[in-house]
Design a protein around this motif. Sequence first.
Motif, PDB file in Angstrom:
ATOM      1  N   SER A 242      11.620   1.535   1.042  1.00  0.00           N
ATOM      2  CA  SER A 242      12.059   0.213   1.490  1.00  0.00           C
ATOM      3  C   SER A 242      11.458  -0.853   0.583  1.00  0.00           C
ATOM      4  O   SER A 242      10.258  -0.772   0.248  1.00  0.00           O
ATOM      5  CB  SER A 242      11.647  -0.039   2.936  1.00  0.00           C
ATOM      6  N   PRO A 243      12.230  -1.858   0.185  1.00  0.00           N
ATOM      7  CA  PRO A 243      11.674  -2.946  -0.633  1.00  0.00           C
ATOM      8  C   PRO A 243      10.659  -3.786   0.137  1.00  0.00           C
ATOM      9  O   PRO A 243       9.933  -4.582  -0.451  1.00  0.00           O
ATOM     10  CB  PRO A 243      12.917  -3.761  -1.010  1.00  0.00           C
ATOM     11  N   HIS A 244      10.595  -3.590   1.451  1.00  0.00           N
ATOM     12  CA  HIS A 244       9.646  -4.347   2.271  1.00  0.00           C
ATOM     13  C   HIS A 244       8.295  -3.648   2.355  1.00  0.00           C
ATOM     14  O   HIS A 244       7.351  -4.194   2.936  1.00  0.00           O
ATOM     15  CB  HIS A 244      10.217  -4.554   3.672  1.00  0.00           C
ATOM     16  N   ASN A 245       8.192  -2.436   1.802  1.00  0.00           N
ATOM     17  CA  ASN A 245       6.930  -1.701   1.773  1.00  0.00           C
ATOM     18  C   ASN A 245       6.174  -1.995   0.496  1.00  0.00           C
ATOM     19  O   ASN A 245       6.750  -2.439  -0.510  1.00  0.00           O
ATOM     20  CB  ASN A 245       7.168  -0.193   1.830  1.00  0.00           C
ATOM     21  N   THR A 246       4.901  -1.725   0.514  1.00  0.00           N
ATOM     22  CA  THR A 246       4.122  -1.652  -0.713  1.00  0.00           C
ATOM     23  C   THR A 246       4.000  -0.177  -1.090  1.00  0.00           C
ATOM     24  O   THR A 246       4.405   0.707  -0.333  1.00  0.00           O
ATOM     25  CB  THR A 246       2.710  -2.239  -0.513  1.00  0.00           C
ATOM     26  N   ARG A 247       3.434   0.097  -2.255  1.00  0.00           N
ATOM     27  CA  ARG A 247       3.226   1.490  -2.659  1.00  0.00           C
ATOM     28  C   ARG A 247       2.371   2.228  -1.636  1.00  0.00           C
ATOM     29  O   ARG A 247       2.674   3.360  -1.255  1.00  0.00           O
ATOM     30  CB  ARG A 247       2.540   1.546  -4.035  1.00  0.00           C
ATOM     31  N   ASP A 248       1.295   1.573  -1.215  1.00  0.00           N
ATOM     32  CA  ASP A 248       0.392   2.223  -0.267  1.00  0.00           C
ATOM     33  C   ASP A 248       1.062   2.460   1.074  1.00  0.00           C
ATOM     34  O   ASP A 248       0.860   3.505   1.704  1.00  0.00           O
ATOM     35  CB  ASP A 248      -0.874   1.384  -0.084  1.00  0.00           C
ATOM     36  N   GLU A 249       1.856   1.510   1.539  1.00  0.00           N
ATOM     37  CA  GLU A 249       2.544   1.677   2.813  1.00  0.00           C
ATOM     38  C   GLU A 249       3.558   2.803   2.746  1.00  0.00           C
ATOM     39  O   GLU A 249       3.728   3.561   3.702  1.00  0.00           O
ATOM     40  CB  GLU A 249       3.221   0.362   3.216  1.00  0.00           C
ATOM     41  N   PHE A 250       4.225   2.916   1.604  1.00  0.00           N
ATOM     42  CA  PHE A 250       5.171   4.013   1.390  1.00  0.00           C
ATOM     43  C   PHE A 250       4.460   5.354   1.489  1.00  0.00           C
ATOM     44  O   PHE A 250       4.910   6.283   2.170  1.00  0.00           O
ATOM     45  CB  PHE A 250       5.838   3.851   0.020  1.00  0.00           C
ATOM     46  N   ARG A 251       3.309   5.437   0.848  1.00  0.00           N
ATOM     47  CA  ARG A 251       2.560   6.695   0.872  1.00  0.00           C
ATOM     48  C   ARG A 251       2.031   7.009   2.269  1.00  0.00           C
ATOM     49  O   ARG A 251       2.012   8.169   2.681  1.00  0.00           O
ATOM     50  CB  ARG A 251       1.398   6.636  -0.134  1.00  0.00           C
ATOM     51  N   GLN A 252       1.615   5.990   2.994  1.00  0.00           N
ATOM     52  CA  GLN A 252       1.106   6.214   4.341  1.00  0.00           C
ATOM     53  C   GLN A 252       2.203   6.713   5.274  1.00  0.00           C
ATOM     54  O   GLN A 252       1.955   7.565   6.148  1.00  0.00           O
ATOM     55  CB  GLN A 252       0.483   4.925   4.893  1.00  0.00           C
ATOM     56  N   LEU A 253       3.411   6.211   5.112  1.00  0.00           N
ATOM     57  CA  LEU A 253       4.527   6.668   5.941  1.00  0.00           C
ATOM     58  C   LEU A 253       4.786   8.154   5.722  1.00  0.00           C
ATOM     59  O   LEU A 253       5.005   8.918   6.667  1.00  0.00           O
ATOM     60  CB  LEU A 253       5.786   5.859   5.623  1.00  0.00           C
ATOM     61  N   LEU A 254       4.766   8.568   4.458  1.00  0.00           N
ATOM     62  CA  LEU A 254       5.006   9.981   4.158  1.00  0.00           C
ATOM     63  C   LEU A 254       3.808  10.838   4.564  1.00  0.00           C
ATOM     64  O   LEU A 254       3.973  11.983   4.997  1.00  0.00           O
ATOM     65  CB  LEU A 254       5.290  10.155   2.664  1.00  0.00           C
ATOM     66  N   LYS A 255       2.604  10.279   4.445  1.00  0.00           N
ATOM     67  CA  LYS A 255       1.402  11.018   4.842  1.00  0.00           C
ATOM     68  C   LYS A 255       1.481  11.392   6.308  1.00  0.00           C
ATOM     69  O   LYS A 255       1.085  12.503   6.711  1.00  0.00           O
ATOM     70  CB  LYS A 255       0.169  10.156   4.580  1.00  0.00           C
ATOM     71  N   ALA A 256       1.999  10.477   7.118  1.00  0.00           N
ATOM     72  CA  ALA A 256       2.134  10.751   8.550  1.00  0.00           C
ATOM     73  C   ALA A 256       3.122  11.867   8.820  1.00  0.00           C
ATOM     74  O   ALA A 256       3.107  12.482   9.890  1.00  0.00           O
ATOM     75  CB  ALA A 256       2.570   9.478   9.276  1.00  0.00           C
ATOM     76  N   ASP A 257       3.993  12.153   7.852  1.00  0.00           N
ATOM     77  CA  ASP A 257       4.987  13.220   7.979  1.00  0.00           C
ATOM     78  C   ASP A 257       4.539  14.489   7.268  1.00  0.00           C
ATOM     79  O   ASP A 257       5.342  15.399   7.039  1.00  0.00           O
ATOM     80  CB  ASP A 257       6.320  12.739   7.402  1.00  0.00           C
ATOM     81  N   GLY A 258       3.253  14.557   6.889  1.00  0.00           N
ATOM     82  CA  GLY A 258       2.718  15.750   6.232  1.00  0.00           C
ATOM     83  C   GLY A 258       3.063  15.863   4.770  1.00  0.00           C
ATOM     84  O   GLY A 258       3.064  16.961   4.212  1.00  0.00           O
TER      85      GLY A 258
END
Length: 319
Positions: A242-258
């Motif tokens: 999403s363009p509304h995410n930052t790099r770190d937020e993008f990674r955290q979203l995927l981290k929560a999904d394993g």
Amino acid sequence: MDVDAFMDSFRPYLEANRRTTNTVFQVSLNPSPEDRLTDGQFRDIAQEYMERMGYGNQPYIVFKHKDISREHLHIVSLRVDEQGRKINDSHEYDQSMSVLRELERKYDLHPSVKGHELTDREGLQKVNYSEGNVKQLISSVVRSCLRNYNCSSYGEFRTLLERFNVSAEECTGTVDGRNYAGIVYGTLTDDGYGIGTPFKSSRIGRDVGYKALQKYYERSKSELKLDGALNRLRQSVRNAMSPHNTRDEFRQLLKADGIDTIFRINPVGRIYGVTFIDHEAGIVANGSVLGKEFSANVFNELYPAPKNDKQVPEQHTAP
């Protein structure tokens, strides 16, 4: 029972020893999909495994999972006993292999191929150079990664190993007119820098050598080409973009999904590569493997480096 009840069982042991940092013991037991076990048999196997491993008197929790193609068990316990003493875990890998072989025979389970154990990627831990016994620790990580993950290239395999503080370097060339190719393994710090003396793969075995890895990459390519093999990973990444995410937020979203995300970034902050590690599905894939919409250029445009912000490369290469 809920999490608070579990923690009430664990807390006295943890309070008895505040010096030990690695207090948790966790393992996953994975019978063959052809083995149809009842809940009672699963309980017996889990109890006998823990007793033989020296954790029979410890509090432990056993969960049955069906989130992959076969039913399997997750077991969580503590490495500290009620007196606050750390349970001896030296040679734990070899002991576990021996116990699992005996359980396979006792319960008439399908034997693992070539002596591979029933435990899966849940037991993987980072190599800590200061603990010693480095060769055995590296051997355990490398073989576990080969069993439990599909990597279609050397770069992907190396990226996976680095998550567990293990380096792998291909060494190729020509001596006296003869070509040679080999693999050198070593230990990394948590910051990604080499520590200690690397050693040739031959000190571990042919199954982790250069030729074996080439066959492994080809098998992985075939596995990942199967219909639906990459669907979960693609969808998870797509959902997090999403363009509304930052790099770190993008990674955290995927981290929560394993899923781990590793961006390769040059000194000026540009993303020139990206690798995803799906720990649940056992898949390591560069963005280009997933498709053009997941390429490094796409992510660089989606998450450009902040202006006037000095960047530090996220991934180091061991010398």
